[in-house]
Design a protein around this motif. Structure first.
Motif, PDB file in Angstrom:
ATOM      1  N   LEU A  27      33.499 -80.661 -34.575  1.00  0.00           N
ATOM      2  CA  LEU A  27      34.392 -81.426 -33.700  1.00  0.00           C
ATOM      3  C   LEU A  27      35.756 -81.579 -34.350  1.00  0.00           C
ATOM      4  N   ARG A  28      36.708 -82.115 -33.583  1.00  0.00           N
ATOM      5  CA  ARG A  28      38.007 -82.439 -34.135  1.00  0.00           C
ATOM      6  C   ARG A  28      38.607 -83.607 -33.370  1.00  0.00           C
ATOM      7  N   CYS A  29      39.539 -84.292 -34.013  1.00  0.00           N
ATOM      8  CA  CYS A  29      40.263 -85.406 -33.398  1.00  0.00           C
ATOM      9  C   CYS A  29      41.748 -85.093 -33.420  1.00  0.00           C
ATOM     10  N   ILE A  30      42.372 -85.306 -32.285  1.00  0.00           N
ATOM     11  CA  ILE A  30      43.820 -85.153 -32.188  1.00  0.00           C
ATOM     12  C   ILE A  30      44.358 -86.457 -31.611  1.00  0.00           C
ATOM     13  N   SER A  38      38.313 -76.052 -31.173  1.00  0.00           N
ATOM     14  CA  SER A  38      38.788 -74.914 -30.386  1.00  0.00           C
ATOM     15  C   SER A  38      39.284 -73.762 -31.243  1.00  0.00           C
ATOM     16  N   GLY A  39      39.117 -73.846 -32.563  1.00  0.00           N
ATOM     17  CA  GLY A  39      39.522 -72.750 -33.426  1.00  0.00           C
ATOM     18  C   GLY A  39      40.837 -72.971 -34.147  1.00  0.00           C
ATOM     19  N   VAL A  40      41.539 -74.056 -33.834  1.00  0.00           N
ATOM     20  CA  VAL A  40      42.833 -74.328 -34.455  1.00  0.00           C
ATOM     21  C   VAL A  40      42.838 -75.753 -34.984  1.00  0.00           C
ATOM     22  N   GLY A  41      43.325 -75.923 -36.203  1.00  0.00           N
ATOM     23  CA  GLY A  41      43.468 -77.260 -36.759  1.00  0.00           C
ATOM     24  C   GLY A  41      42.291 -77.675 -37.628  1.00  0.00           C
ATOM     25  N   ARG A  42      42.324 -78.927 -38.077  1.00  0.00           N
ATOM     26  CA  ARG A  42      41.281 -79.464 -38.947  1.00  0.00           C
ATOM     27  C   ARG A  42      40.099 -79.928 -38.113  1.00  0.00           C
ATOM     28  N   SER A  43      38.930 -79.854 -38.720  1.00  0.00           N
ATOM     29  CA  SER A  43      37.729 -80.240 -37.998  1.00  0.00           C
ATOM     30  C   SER A  43      36.759 -80.928 -38.949  1.00  0.00           C
ATOM     31  N   PHE A  44      35.648 -81.412 -38.395  1.00  0.00           N
ATOM     32  CA  PHE A  44      34.587 -82.031 -39.176  1.00  0.00           C
ATOM     33  C   PHE A  44      33.262 -81.727 -38.499  1.00  0.00           C
TER      34      PHE A  44
END
Length: 84
Positions: A27-30, A38-44
């Motif tokens: 998952l990720r939080c924006i 979605s394949g871009v950015g930081r995740s956990f």
């Protein structure tokens, strides 16, 4: 001779146990909003065992998303899990 295939391991942010990446939910939080990665950015990651422990998940989500909106985060997580 059998080849050993590398399986990436990642850590669950709720229980801090390491699991193979295929056994985790990513998952990720924006800006405090939870979404599927979605394949871009930081995740956990969350392991499938921790997904059953609502208290542990809520605490980890609020820490990762830097948000106090527990109910919104939990409802969004349930929506993401159902759609996966």
């Amino acid at each position: 001779m059998a080849k050993n295939f590398y399986r990436p391991t990642r850590m669950c942010v709720a229980c801090r146990d390491k699991h193979t990446q295929e056994n985790l939910l990513r998952l990720r939080c924006i800006d405090g909003e939870l979404s599927a990665f979605s394949g871009v950015g930081r995740s956990f990651y969350f392991c499938k065992v921790c997904l059953d422990d609502e208290k542990k998940i809520a605490k980890a989500l609020m820490r990762q998303c830097r948000s106090g909106k527990k109910d919104e985060l939990m409802s969004k997580l349930k929506e993401i899990v159902i759609n996966e």
